[in-house]
Design an enzyme around this catalytic site. Sequence first.
Site, PDB file in Angstrom:
ATOM      1  N   TYR A   1      21.833 -51.795 -48.158  1.00  0.00           N
ATOM      2  CA  TYR A   1      20.986 -51.496 -49.270  1.00  0.00           C
ATOM      3  C   TYR A   1      20.476 -49.988 -49.145  1.00  0.00           C
ATOM      4  CZ  TYR A   1      16.717 -51.391 -46.180  1.00  0.00           C
ATOM      5  OH  TYR A   1      15.818 -51.390 -45.261  1.00  0.00           O
ATOM      6  N   CYS A   2      19.930 -49.371 -50.262  1.00  0.00           N
ATOM      7  CA  CYS A   2      19.629 -47.912 -50.351  1.00  0.00           C
ATOM      8  C   CYS A   2      18.542 -47.803 -51.531  1.00  0.00           C
ATOM      9  CB  CYS A   2      20.842 -46.694 -50.540  1.00  0.00           C
ATOM     10  SG  CYS A   2      21.757 -47.394 -51.951  1.00  0.00           S
ATOM     11  N   THR A   3      18.066 -46.766 -51.751  1.00  0.00           N
ATOM     12  CA  THR A   3      17.100 -46.389 -52.925  1.00  0.00           C
ATOM     13  C   THR A   3      17.411 -47.073 -54.159  1.00  0.00           C
ATOM     14  OG1 THR A   3      16.447 -44.517 -51.712  1.00  0.00           O
ATOM     15  CG2 THR A   3      15.656 -44.762 -53.912  1.00  0.00           C
TER      16      THR A   3
END
Length: 348
Positions: A198-200
């Site tokens: 996951y990331c922003t």
Amino acid sequence: MALLHNRINNEELKQRLMQETEKRITVSFYQYFEIENPPAFRDYLYKNLHALKVFGRIYLAKEGINAQASVPESNFEAMKNFLYSIPALNGLRINIAVDDDGKSFWVLKVKVREKIVADGINDPSFNMYKKGKYVDAITMNKLLEDPNTIVIDMRNHYEYEVGHFVKAIEIPSDTFREQLPMAVEMMKGNEDKNIIMYCTGGIRCEKASAYMLHKGFKNVYHLEGGIINYARQAKQLGLESYFKGKNFVFDNRLGERITDDVIARCHQCGKPCDTHTNCKNNGCHLLFIQCEDCAKAYNGCCSKECADTLNLPLERQKQLRKGINKGQNIFHKSKARLRPRLDEINGV
């Protein structure tokens, strides 16, 4: 001839933003798709988005588009319709900020780059479109409850520090190009486990999921729309948020609160705090975490030395920082690195 670049200085643009009375909506979006002529596409985007009073930072490359922007509320639908009129962007997911004051951007910048995410991948057999499976907030929570799941945070250290998913593993680097091979190395022996990345907003973890599959991992997932979309879905569906703390964002807000948990500490006194700021000494401009008490004690600076520099005459300050390349000047894990170029800044 249509305006294709900003001609007004930043201070005036900031003042104009603060004087606006209409609410702005902060958004982000990305799409991997082939752009044959990025410079021409850049001018087309700038002309149309500028007409809609869109501010923000948009990067284009042959591999696609990556954007963080704000738009007046009354122009949101017009902006969406314009983007959807571009065949490759029709139906594009537009993430709307969770914790938004509308003051995220004050100018529109559309730039052409080599890649929309600098990845360091030179393998011609790598296929960006062979990517992991999307997961939504419901599936994310279920997988997080499964002991056979490994969660990897594909953001930088300073993002992870103020907020992350429970059980999330940090890849200890501040560049995506370094994180990709590190993630592969760290996950060796777990090729058959569920791996969620996951990331922003989704752009980094989407490419990372494709890279992990390319390197032989089998059950790779990535969070659709990233933390921003997860937080919105969790709120709408009444789900418990397994993301704790703040989501760091790359605009004037420097963060949006997802839960009330404060998991970071002030880099100066050590008390619980998750407020990022930039050192007021322009010869330093360090990104770090500072509580209200330390902000008062150090006049918004990262150290006494920088606070003293800020009290010098402006011409002397300019002399001291002449020739200094600050680069990506951020606080890293060691307090010894809190003032990475102080000697240089102060002429020692």
